[in-house]
Design an enzyme around this catalytic site. Sequence first.
Site, PDB file in Angstrom:
ATOM      1  N   SER A   1       0.806  -1.230   0.000  1.00  0.00           N
ATOM      2  CA  SER A   1       0.000   0.000   0.000  1.00  0.00           C
ATOM      3  C   SER A   1       0.834   1.273   0.000  1.00  0.00           C
ATOM      4  CB  SER A   1      -0.922   0.005   1.222  1.00  0.00           C
ATOM      5  OG  SER A   1      -0.159  -0.144   2.403  1.00  0.00           O
TER       6      SER A   1
ATOM      7  N   ASP B   1      -3.639   7.880   7.746  1.00  0.00           N
ATOM      8  CA  ASP B   1      -4.488   6.944   8.479  1.00  0.00           C
ATOM      9  C   ASP B   1      -3.615   6.127   9.412  1.00  0.00           C
ATOM     10  OD1 ASP B   1      -3.350   4.861   7.051  1.00  0.00           O
ATOM     11  OD2 ASP B   1      -5.114   4.504   5.779  1.00  0.00           O
TER      12      ASP B   1
ATOM     13  N   HIS C   1      -0.429   4.721   7.246  1.00  0.00           N
ATOM     14  CA  HIS C   1       0.139   5.294   6.020  1.00  0.00           C
ATOM     15  C   HIS C   1       0.441   6.775   6.176  1.00  0.00           C
ATOM     16  CE1 HIS C   1      -2.421   1.829   4.841  1.00  0.00           C
ATOM     17  NE2 HIS C   1      -1.314   1.512   4.193  1.00  0.00           N
TER      18      HIS C   1
END
Length: 370
Positions: A43, A335, A338
């Site tokens: 991610s 978040d 991240h």
Amino acid sequence: MAKLNFFICLFGFWISFFDIQTECFHGHRLLKRHRALFIFGDSQFDPGNNNYFNTTSKADFWPYGETFFHYPTGRFSDGLLVPDFIAEYAKLPLIPPYLQPGDVDQFIFGANFASGGAGALKETRAGLVIDLKTQLGYFKNVSRLLRQKLGDEEAESLVSRAVYLFSIGGNDYLFPFETNSSIPCTFSVEQFVGQVMGNITQVVKEIYKVGGRKFGFPSLWPLECLPFTRRLELEGGKKDACFEPIKPYKEEHNKQLPKLLQKLQSDLKGFKYSFPDFHTLLKQLINHPSKYGFKEGKVACCGSGPYKGILSCGGKRDVAEYYLCDNVTEYLFFDSAHPTERANRLLAQLAWSGEPNITGPYNLKALFES
Ligand SMILES: *[C@@H]1O[C@H](CO)[C@@H](O)[C@H](O)[C@H]1NC(C)=O
Ligand SMILES: *[C@@H]1O[C@H](CO)[C@@H](O)[C@H](O)[C@H]1NC(C)=O
Ligand SMILES: *[C@@H]1O[C@H](CO)[C@@H](O)[C@H](O)[C@H]1NC(C)=O
Ligand SMILES: *[C@@H]1O[C@H](CO)[C@@H](O)[C@H](O)[C@H]1NC(C)=O
Ligand SMILES: *[C@@H]1O[C@H](CO)[C@@H](O)[C@H](O)[C@H]1NC(C)=O
Ligand SMILES: *[C@@H]1O[C@H](CO)[C@@H](O)[C@H](O)[C@H]1NC(C)=O
């Protein structure tokens, strides 16, 4: 800025509003300075591949993307990711998700295969992510398409001059702790990390066989000090502490990875690498955010629970309620796991032009120019 880099193809030439980037390839040879960027991983680097299949590991809803794009792209951040900045610094257009429909022409600048949640091991979130081996399979297909399009000689030259950038491993260590699976108990730390390294090695060697020579592998993050892992520690009863159980895996990974890269350099002719030290910079950012102009290094901008450590940003996952901060530029984490665009820019600058003591033998700029 990348957003201004708008490319049009006229009379066989790619033109950007800043400079003539590189020629089209309908019967033209690539410029000597043409460079492509191929991206693999999780991610941290996924620009939206997970939008294209059924998975819970998605970020294709607001407020993801709020800062730069002003719409959700699938990136797990408010804006740009490290590879987006690297593409910009290398004067390439943004590299789109491989799974985004398009024709072979787009691959002349590279491709991004990264998938949120993915690891080097096939067991890591199996079925919900594109694992590293599958990403390799996609790359092999791209290299075949380039051969068909450009001819062998030009395709080989593109592949050998390209840079291969990875963000992989974090999920292999996080996943067992999230799910209480028994993997870390049945293997020693060295063995488990050894498996991750073994699988990374196989992928690198396959890319090398296809012709890839220049690799970028940032060090693994302080996984134990993310808002997400701090919350795990708090649930275990400790206040304001990082999640110690995962630390040995991270440390072993960051010990074995540079050794592996050195070994590959001595075993494989022409192999070059960069090892940007993301770990040290992130540790600094977490512990001394104000030195870098941030106000908050521990609590995320978007999410819920202690440290906003529950991955609920956007309210589209298991938990519907979430909090969104007013000023995202004050935060290191967007978040629970991240970084914000602002933090990603600092990481990208380090990787692009850092000194050899923090990037290994090459920084990314030198890899692109070599
Ligand atoms: C996506 O996966 C979930 C869980 O496996 C399943 O319940 C759902 O029906 C799937 N959706 C589609 C569109 O296939
Ligand atoms: C690669 O392309 C072949 C032929 O088009 C296809 O059958 C295969 O599934 C592709 N592999 C991957 C990993 O996409
Ligand atoms: C993991 O195991 C511990 C102890 O057995 C338990 O308290 C906890 O709820 C489990 N967590 C998950 C996510 O299953
Ligand atoms: C790759 O990972 C698998 C587990 O997914 C493991 O069984 C295998 O030994 C690893 N390969 C190497 C070369 O380490
Ligand atoms: C957001 O925070 C930054 C850094 O502290 C500050 O420079 C900026 O003025 C703030 N913006 C707003 C709209 O408050
Ligand atoms: C790396 O070297 C530069 C000068 O070449 C120095 O200023 C910097 O402190 C060094 N960084 C580390 C982490 O050793």
